[in-house]
Design an enzyme around this catalytic site. Structure first.
Site, PDB file in Angstrom:
ATOM      1  N   CYS A   2       0.831  -1.214   0.000  1.00  0.00           N
ATOM      2  CA  CYS A   2       0.000   0.000   0.000  1.00  0.00           C
ATOM      3  C   CYS A   2       0.863   1.261   0.000  1.00  0.00           C
ATOM      4  O   CYS A   2       1.982   1.264   0.503  1.00  0.00           O
ATOM      5  CB  CYS A   2      -0.867   0.035   1.250  1.00  0.00           C
ATOM      6  N   TRP A  75      -2.794  -2.603  -1.722  1.00  0.00           N
ATOM      7  CA  TRP A  75      -2.328  -3.940  -2.115  1.00  0.00           C
ATOM      8  C   TRP A  75      -2.960  -4.878  -1.099  1.00  0.00           C
ATOM      9  O   TRP A  75      -2.621  -4.852   0.077  1.00  0.00           O
ATOM     10  CB  TRP A  75      -0.808  -3.972  -2.022  1.00  0.00           C
ATOM     11  N   ASN A 101      -1.568   2.018   5.819  1.00  0.00           N
ATOM     12  CA  ASN A 101      -0.631   1.056   5.248  1.00  0.00           C
ATOM     13  C   ASN A 101      -0.167   0.171   6.391  1.00  0.00           C
ATOM     14  O   ASN A 101       0.116   0.667   7.475  1.00  0.00           O
ATOM     15  CB  ASN A 101       0.547   1.830   4.632  1.00  0.00           C
ATOM     16  N   GLY A 102      -0.111  -1.157   6.179  1.00  0.00           N
ATOM     17  CA  GLY A 102       0.328  -2.057   7.243  1.00  0.00           C
ATOM     18  C   GLY A 102      -0.800  -2.973   7.677  1.00  0.00           C
ATOM     19  O   GLY A 102      -1.770  -3.176   6.933  1.00  0.00           O
ATOM     20  N   LYS A 484      15.404 -13.235 -11.244  1.00  0.00           N
ATOM     21  CA  LYS A 484      15.016 -12.124 -12.132  1.00  0.00           C
ATOM     22  C   LYS A 484      14.219 -12.662 -13.310  1.00  0.00           C
ATOM     23  O   LYS A 484      13.204 -12.098 -13.686  1.00  0.00           O
ATOM     24  CB  LYS A 484      16.291 -11.421 -12.612  1.00  0.00           C
ATOM     25  N   LYS A 601       7.177  -3.845  -4.677  1.00  0.00           N
ATOM     26  CA  LYS A 601       8.552  -3.375  -4.519  1.00  0.00           C
ATOM     27  C   LYS A 601       9.001  -3.441  -3.064  1.00  0.00           C
ATOM     28  O   LYS A 601      10.118  -3.788  -2.765  1.00  0.00           O
ATOM     29  CB  LYS A 601       8.654  -1.926  -5.030  1.00  0.00           C
TER      30      LYS A 601
HETATM   31  C1  F6R Z   1      13.623  -9.125  -6.654  1.00  0.00           C
HETATM   32  C2  F6R Z   1      13.445  -8.176  -5.560  1.00  0.00           C
HETATM   33  C3  F6R Z   1      13.115  -8.710  -4.217  1.00  0.00           C
HETATM   34  C4  F6R Z   1      13.775  -7.855  -3.112  1.00  0.00           C
HETATM   35  C5  F6R Z   1      13.308  -8.324  -1.718  1.00  0.00           C
HETATM   36  C6  F6R Z   1      13.999  -7.558  -0.625  1.00  0.00           C
HETATM   37  O1  F6R Z   1      13.932  -8.478  -7.851  1.00  0.00           O
HETATM   38  O2  F6R Z   1      13.523  -6.998  -5.742  1.00  0.00           O
HETATM   39  O3  F6R Z   1      13.491 -10.047  -4.099  1.00  0.00           O
HETATM   40  O4  F6R Z   1      15.159  -7.971  -3.246  1.00  0.00           O
HETATM   41  O5  F6R Z   1      11.921  -8.165  -1.606  1.00  0.00           O
HETATM   42  O6  F6R Z   1      13.761  -6.189  -0.716  1.00  0.00           O
HETATM   43  P1  F6R Z   1      14.700  -5.140   0.024  1.00  0.00           P
HETATM   44  O7  F6R Z   1      16.039  -5.219  -0.624  1.00  0.00           O
HETATM   45  O8  F6R Z   1      14.034  -3.819  -0.187  1.00  0.00           O
HETATM   46  O9  F6R Z   1      14.750  -5.548   1.462  1.00  0.00           O
END
Ligand code: F6R
Length: 606
Positions: A2, A75, A101-102, A484, A601
């Site tokens: 979110c 989300w 959010n949360g 990826k 993300k």
């Molecule tokens: C894959 C990707 C995720 C993040 C994971 C951790 O492309 O982006 O696997 O690497 O969700 O996210 P962070 O690095 O923000 O803790």
């Protein structure tokens, strides 16, 4: 995940700016969107399932403009994505509108109590209890701020919340475990889950801490602690311009971010390594910082975990015992942790709930913690004892690309400092490695200029599955290549340690499963043996190897070439080729590359 945006300004303009904010939050992943605007009387709410374009269509005939409002991209966590479940949520009277959010963990209990007292609910969400609790406090005679405070005292879980009411011209907001930042501009304020949301309007930012309550009015803001004590939070200017947060002429953020890697790596390295002398200058970590450390544990998720694996291997080879843990498994793994264990959280966003939980567990066990993150002011950066910033710039595409490269380079520098502090000596070949790191931006540029990843992706586009193998420092690269590939192409892809192929996965290898083998110039003979095992089963092989890697070139059907470099650094280059391969494979399949289905993300729930 979110996203929250709020805008407080003069008498009009809120709808357009909230919509811009919502679009800037799209990268977090969402399945519905909505906003509430005040134009004199009570908040008017419009919300729609699906894309922001649905919301815009609805707004065309439903809401007049106003000066103050809140918006949200949802989300789903409680209840499916529907108009009713979209935020903002309101109380029985419609006087109070909330975005959240949360997760509110005690919402079930609160909801049944509220329902017993006659409140009517219109959604399946946990959020909806909040406006009803505020409504009760207002009915008791509280002013909006007191009503807001009394309400959040009753919530448990992790949340960021923003509220407007018909009673005044202000936004009330707080955070606990979910990100919330304040943007300050001339006669305008913004609140958002993330800075890019309001970067079109201001780059002056106040990072809020857990427990902060902020009241924002058109002529100023006031931040207090949970107990009502006034707190001062500095205004910082971020050096991300809106251009950075836009696609800059590329079809996708992911491609733009892949191409930003030379610049990002230069930023990561800037002033930190001197190949001529072999010296490392890590701003908050002068020589001796880590003298008492006996062992290192990395905690991270997804791509960041793969960077953590590289970091752990580097340290172990340098004589510092180190292990990488998937953050979500850290609690069950229960590795020995004490004040001589340095726990490093690797997290691009600094907001990943699993990683934060692992770091908090480490802190509770008395371990010093360090965040390696891209986001200054993120929760991980603020909660850990120290932070090393990877300086990759904002990453909008859901698939992490440039941040992986910058993480690996940051961990190589940090690793060198750790090895020196703990063992009293430099790593073998430290100067050569630093030299190779300093050449990385140019080497990545060569790959971007001459890659044949698009042709290779087209060549194998009709395959049944895609396998990635590597050993040693590029085993994590094989895992990352597969992650990826699967996340953006939706094709079946797996990464294996090259030597493991014969212990099971070989059963899957056929002429329709290309094998992408990563070579670094170290232990290539063994990997070559594994390549032959795959070839014997008819699998096409694509080598990711240096131009002079004769063995690999001889057996491979195709080669994605990487420039000649130190074997420890070759993985970053090989990974850039694999990023491009995944990108073009997904593009050929017309996938929504920047927002793969089911992914977000920033994953701020455990
Ligand atoms: C894959 C990707 C995720 C993040 C994971 C951790 O492309 O982006 O696997 O690497 O969700 O996210 P962070 O690095 O923000 O803790």
């Amino acid at each position: 995940m979110c996203g929250i945006i709020a805008r407080i300004g003069g008498n009009d303009g809120a709808v357009d700016e909230l919509l811009t904010g919502l679009e800037n939050l799209e990268y977090r992943g969402y399945d519905s969107a909505g906003l509430a605007v005040k134009n004199g009387s009570g908040p008017e709410v419009v919300k729609r399932e699906g894309e922001i374009s649905h919301l815009k269509e609805a707004l065309a005939d439903e809401v007049p403009d106003g000066g103050l409002g809140i918006g949200h991209t949802r989300w789903s966590t409680h209840g499916p994505p529907t108009d009713a479940n979209a935020h903002p949520h309101t109380d029985c009277t419609g006087d109070v509108a909330i975005v959240h959010n949360g997760i509110i963990e005690n919402y079930d209990e609160l909801k049944s109590e509220l329902a017993d007292r006659g409140h009517e609910f219109t959604s399946d969400t946990d959020t909806e209890v909040v406006p009803h609790l505020v409504e009760e406090a207002l009915d008791d005679g509280d002013d909006p701020e007191t009503a807001f405070r009394r309400t959040i005292e009753k919530l448990s879980g992790s949340y960021a919340v923003a509220m407007i009411t018909s009673h005044d011209h202000a936004v009330y907001a707080t955070r606990r475990g979910s990100p919330l930042v304040l943007g300050v501009s001339d006669g305008e304020y913004f609140l958002a889950s993330d800075v890019p949301a309001f970067l079109d309007f201001t780059d002056d930012v106040v990072y809020l801490d857990d427990g902060d309550v902020v009241v924002v009015e058109p002529d100023g803001h006031r931040i207090t602690s949970a107990d009502g004590e006034r707190v001062d939070r500095a205004i910082r200017t971020v050096d991300w311009d809106p251009e950075d947060a836009g696609k800059g002429g590329y079809d996708h953020y992911m491609l733009k971010e892949i191409h930003e890697q030379p610049a990002a790596l230069r930023q990561t390295l800037r002033g930190r390594a001197d190949p001529a002398t072999g010296e490392i200058h890590l701003e908050d970590f002068p020589p001796g910082t880590f003298e008492g450390v006996k062992r290192v544990q990395f905690v991270a998720c997804g791509t960041s975990y793969h960077a953590g694996l590289v970091g752990a291997q580097f340290l172990s080879e340098g004589g510092v015992p180190a292990q990488a843990f998937l953050a979500s498994e850290y609690a069950t793994a229960q590795p020995p942790v004490d004040e001589e264990t340095l726990v490093i959280g690797v997290t691009q966003s600094g907001e990943t709930a699993d990683t934060l939980a692992a770091l908090r567990q480490a802190t509770a066990s008395g371990a010093p913690t360090l965040a390696v993150t891209n986001v200054v002011g993120s929760t991980a950066a603020r909660e850990c004892d120290d932070a090393l910033f990877i300086r990759a710039g904002p990453e909008i595409g859901v698939a992490a690309t440039k941040t992986f490269s910058s993480q690996v380079v940051s961990l190589a520098l940090l690793g060198e400092r750790l090895v020196r502090d703990v063992t009293g000596t430099r790593t073998d070949g430290a100067r050569e490695r630093l030299e190779a790191l300093s050449e990385l931006p140019g080497h990545v540029q060569q790959i971007l200029d001459y890659t044949s990843a698009r042709r290779v992706a087209a060549e194998y586009r009709d395959s049944d599955a895609y396998f990635f193998i590597g050993r040693g420092s590029v085993f994590p690269v094989a895992l990352e290549g597969a992650l990826k590939f699967k996340e953006i192409s939706y094709e079946h892809a797996e990464g294996f340690a090259a030597g493991e192929l014969k212990h099971g996965p070989l059963a899957l290898v056929t002429p329709d499963t290309p094998v992408f083998a990563v070579f670094t110039g170290r232990n290539d003979e063994k990997t070559l043996g594994n390549v032959k095992e795959a070839e014997a089963r008819g699998a096409p092989v694509v080598a990711i190897a240096r131009g002079d890697a004769d063995g690999a070139r001889q057996y491979a059907d195709d080669v994605l070439t990487i420039p000649d470099t130190h074997p420890d650094v070759a993985g970053v280059l090989a990974n850039v080729q694999l990023q491009l391969l995944s990108y073009y494979a997904a593009d050929l399949l017309d996938r929504p590359i920047d927002k793969p289905r089911n992914l977000a993300k920033s994953v701020t729930v455990e």
